[in-house]
Design an enzyme around this catalytic site. Structure first.
Site, short mmCIF file in Angstrom:
data_model
loop_
_atom_site.label_atom_id
_atom_site.label_comp_id
_atom_site.label_asym_id
_atom_site.label_seq_id
_atom_site.Cartn_x
_atom_site.Cartn_y
_atom_site.Cartn_z
N ARG A 1 25.35 77.16 -32.16
CA ARG A 1 24.14 77.31 -31.34
C ARG A 1 24.35 78.37 -30.25
O ARG A 1 23.93 79.49 -30.39
CB ARG A 1 23.76 75.96 -30.71
CG ARG A 1 23.53 74.83 -31.74
CD ARG A 1 22.23 74.95 -32.46
NE ARG A 1 21.96 73.92 -33.44
CZ ARG A 1 21.30 72.80 -33.20
NH1 ARG A 1 20.85 72.53 -31.99
NH2 ARG A 1 21.08 71.94 -34.17
N HIS B 1 27.37 70.93 -31.61
CA HIS B 1 27.33 71.15 -30.15
C HIS B 1 28.68 70.70 -29.58
O HIS B 1 29.25 69.70 -30.05
CB HIS B 1 26.26 70.26 -29.49
CG HIS B 1 24.88 70.85 -29.43
ND1 HIS B 1 23.75 70.07 -29.55
CD2 HIS B 1 24.45 72.12 -29.22
CE1 HIS B 1 22.67 70.84 -29.43
NE2 HIS B 1 23.07 72.08 -29.23
N CYS C 1 23.53 63.41 -25.31
CA CYS C 1 22.41 64.30 -25.67
C CYS C 1 21.13 63.89 -24.94
O CYS C 1 20.30 64.73 -24.61
CB CYS C 1 22.13 64.24 -27.16
SG CYS C 1 23.49 64.74 -28.19
N1 ARG Z 1 18.16 67.33 -33.26
C1 ARG Z 1 18.71 67.97 -32.09
C2 ARG Z 1 19.23 69.35 -32.44
O1 ARG Z 1 19.75 69.52 -33.50
C3 ARG Z 1 19.79 67.12 -31.51
C4 ARG Z 1 20.30 67.64 -30.20
C5 ARG Z 1 21.42 66.84 -29.67
N2 ARG Z 1 21.78 67.23 -28.37
C6 ARG Z 1 23.02 67.43 -27.90
N3 ARG Z 1 23.19 67.65 -26.65
N4 ARG Z 1 24.06 67.46 -28.72
O2 ARG Z 1 19.10 70.27 -31.67
#
Ligand code: ARG
Length: 270
Positions: free
Chosen positions: A140, A169, A263
Site C-alpha cells: 500500500r 499493512h 485497524c
Molecule cells: N479492507 C480494508 C483494506 O483492505 C482493511 C483495512 C485494515 N486496516 C488496517 N489498518 N490494517 O484496506
C-alpha cells in the site's frame, strides 16, 4: 520477574460500523465467501469501544459515510503525532473518498493537517515507537510517503518491506507494546527488514505465523493493557510473560475485511 508496566491514557478516533460490509476485495481476507453478520459486527465494535472507555481512554467518533464500507478502519486515515495529522491517500479507488471525510474531521478538531502527495494509509503502515516512525511498504504505502512523513514530523522514518499479502499493512504484522518495544511476526518482512527490526528491538516479542494470521498483531496497547484478538492465544501468553496484561476481544466480522482492533482505531497523539 518482568517489570511492572504502566498504562498511559490515550485519545482514540473511531468510525461507527453503520455502513461496514465486504463489497469488494482489495486484500486476501476479503475473498472469503462468508458474508458479514452485520448485527454481530455492530455488537463487536460496541464492545471494543466500551472496553476503551472502561480502560479510561477518550474515544471520539467520525461520522460514517454511506457506500464507504471500509471507513470503519479509522487507523488508515492518518498518522497523528504532536497534534499534527499526516493524512491519507488511499491505494484502492474504492477507499479514496474516505481521505477527504477524515481530513475534514481532523481540520474541524483543530489538527494541522497535511495532504500527502503519495499513496499512504496512515497508521495502517506507520507505527511511532522508540523515537522512530516504523513505516511499511510493499502493498500500500509508497516509500516516497515515508520520506514525506519524515520531513513533516522531523522524526526518523525506518522503511520496512512487507512481503506476504496476508500482512498487507504494517499493523497486521507489528505493534508497539509501549514507547520503546514492539511485538512482530518476522516472516511478514523481507530479510533486510527482519535484520533491521532485530537490531532496533532486540527484546521484541516474536509472534508465530498462526497468531499473526489470527490478527494478534493488530493490537492496541496503552503501555500495560493489550487489547488483542482472542484467537491469538500464544501471543497473549508471550505478552503476559513480558509483564503486559492482554485483554481478548472478538472482532471476527472485521477479519472478513482484513481488519482487527488496531485497524478500527486511530490514535490521536497530542
Ligand atoms: N479492507 C480494508 C483494506 O483492505 C482493511 C483495512 C485494515 N486496516 C488496517 N489498518 N490494517 O484496506
Amino acid at each position: 520477574m518482568p517489570p511492572t508496566r504502566t498504562a498511559k491514557q490515550r485519545r482514540y478516533l473511531v468510525c461507527p460500523p453503520e455502513h461496514f460490509d465486504v463489497r469488494y476485495a482489495i486484500n486476501p481476507w476479503m475473498t472469503s465467501l462468508e458474508p458479514v453478520d452485520v448485527p454481530l459486527a455492530h455488537k463487536q465494535w460496541d464492545a471494543l469501544v466500551s472496553l476503551y472507555r472502561e480502560l479510561g481512554h477518550t474515544v471520539e467518533t467520525v461520522e460514517p459515510v454511506a457506500d464507504l464500507p471500509d471507513m470503519v478502519f479509522a487507523a488508515n486515515s492518518a498518522l497523528v503525532l504532536d497534534g499534527r495529522a499526516f493524512g491519507a491517500q488511499f491505494h484502492a479507488p474504492q477507499r479514496q473518498p474516505e481521505a477527504g471525510h477524515y481530513r475534514t474531521w481532523f481540520e474541524d478538531a483543530g489538527f494541522e493537517t497535511l495532504v500527502p502527495s503519495h499513496t499512504c494509509e496512515g497508521e495502517g503502515d506507520f507505527t511511532p515507537v522508540g523515537g522512530f516512525i516504523l513505516a511499511g511498504t510493499g502493498f500500500r504505502t509508497l516509500p516516497a510517503a515515508h520520506h514525506e512523513a519524515q520531513e513533516f514530523f522531523g522524526t526518523p522514518t525506518v522503511s520496512l518491506h512487507l512481503v506476504d499479502p496476508h500482512f498487507y499493512h504494517l499493523d497486521t504484522a507489528l505493534f508497539a507494546l509501549d514507547d520503546s518495544n514492539i511485538a512482530y511476526y518476522p516472516g511478514a518482512f523481507s530479510n533486510g527488514s527482519q535484520t533491521v527490526l532485530k537490531k532496533l528491538f532486540p527484546d521484541a516479542v516474536i509472534s508465530t505465523r498462526e497468531d499473526a494470521l489470527a490478527f494478534g498483531l493488530n493490537s492496541i496497547s496503552d503501555g500495560r493493557h493489550v487489547v488483542m484478538a482472542q484467537d491469538a492465544t500464544g501471543l497473549m501468553e508471550s505478552v503476559a510473560a513480558h509483564g503486559y496484561e492482554p485483554i481478548p476481544v472478538d472482532l471476527s466480522e472485521f477479519r472478513k475485511a482484513g481488519g482487527g482492533a488496531k485497524c478500527c482505531t486511530q490514535e490521536l497523539r497530542g
